[in-house]
Write an enzyme that holds these catalytic residues in place. Sequence first.
Site, PDB file in Angstrom:
ATOM      1  N   SER A 153      13.803 -26.832 115.037  1.00 12.47           N
ATOM      2  CA  SER A 153      12.473 -26.556 114.524  1.00 12.47           C
ATOM      3  C   SER A 153      11.438 -27.106 115.486  1.00 12.47           C
ATOM      4  O   SER A 153      11.560 -28.251 115.945  1.00 12.47           O
ATOM      5  CB  SER A 153      12.296 -27.190 113.142  1.00 12.47           C
ATOM      6  N   HIS A 212       4.635 -22.451 116.073  1.00  9.92           N
ATOM      7  CA  HIS A 212       5.806 -22.895 115.322  1.00  9.92           C
ATOM      8  C   HIS A 212       6.959 -21.973 115.653  1.00  9.92           C
ATOM      9  O   HIS A 212       6.777 -20.763 115.814  1.00  9.92           O
ATOM     10  CB  HIS A 212       5.516 -22.849 113.816  1.00  9.92           C
ATOM     11  N   ASN A 260      11.451 -21.642 114.780  1.00  6.36           N
ATOM     12  CA  ASN A 260      12.599 -22.183 114.083  1.00  6.36           C
ATOM     13  C   ASN A 260      13.753 -21.207 114.217  1.00  6.36           C
ATOM     14  O   ASN A 260      13.561 -20.002 114.076  1.00  6.36           O
ATOM     15  CB  ASN A 260      12.263 -22.410 112.597  1.00  6.36           C
ATOM     16  N   VAL A 261      14.922 -21.725 114.515  1.00  5.61           N
ATOM     17  CA  VAL A 261      16.141 -20.921 114.486  1.00  5.61           C
ATOM     18  C   VAL A 261      17.197 -21.747 113.769  1.00  5.61           C
ATOM     19  O   VAL A 261      17.359 -22.942 114.040  1.00  5.61           O
ATOM     20  CB  VAL A 261      16.618 -20.500 115.890  1.00  5.61           C
TER      21      VAL A 261
END
Length: 315
Positions: free
Chosen positions: A107, A121, A123-124
């Site tokens: 994140s 931002h 995220n994975v």
Amino acid sequence: MSGSGEPEVLRLEGGPPDPEAVREYLTGLQDRICAAFEEADGVARFREDRWERPEGGGGRTRVLEEGGVFERAGVNFSDVRGAELPPAASARRPELAGRAFRAMGVSVVVHPRNPYVPTSHANVRFFLAEAEGEAPVWWFGGGFDLTPCYGFEEDCVHWHAVAREACAPFGEDVYPRFKRWCDEYFFLRHRGEPRGVGGLFFDDLDEWGFERCFAFLRSVGDHYLRAYLPIVERRRRLSYGEREREFQLYRRGRYVEFNLVYDRGTLFGLQSGGRAESILMSLPPRVAWRYDWHPEPGSPEARLYEVFLKPRDWV
């Protein structure tokens, strides 16, 4: 990856999930993003905290603060396990309630110092839910989104062009689908406004088989820096004053509201007994709220609402 350097579109049918391959990719992604941010900032470096979770697993929290470009940048890796999926993960799939789980992800949240550099931002993440005597259930999720205080059309076009490029090898319908999902997800219902100008968002992705879904996750993760760093370079040296700084702090309030009220990752982390300091590193170091404030008509601040906080097709 193919020899041409373009992402390889893998076959629909895949083998069983390989969590260790996902973990190896995610830790490498964290390293690459941190190195790139330190180079772009030129002043500050990341502090790393390694932590363990009593219920299982742990992570590496990395935070850069008071830099030349970034007031705060957080890049977290976590790999946690538990005996029972928390409500944030099972609400949409009640049939999985009670299963043991493994959840891992990276994140990224960046709060720049200059109000003309947008917050970003990314995220994975990967989830695996297991129960004795049952086949494992897995899925991927993630994306990236951009939150400017002062919008520039060329930045939005670039951001979405890179997002479309990340999706292109996986089908013509993928970018429009996940772009629309992003617009719908990053929306403050109590304010009636988007958080920013969107990007990509996907969740519960398992329909293509493990190998192809994992390839898509890697494409999204690998395109984030290509999308964001050119914007940082274009805007970081623009001059600003107290007015722009005050508006930035006000707009950061919207970011805080979304993360604490709606964000699935924040809710999952808190509900699963995660490390609070790591979960809440996404919040900006300085923020302000004004009572019933509205921008002056015709002002640059009003233009954010009139032009940029309205979902549209940028590319």
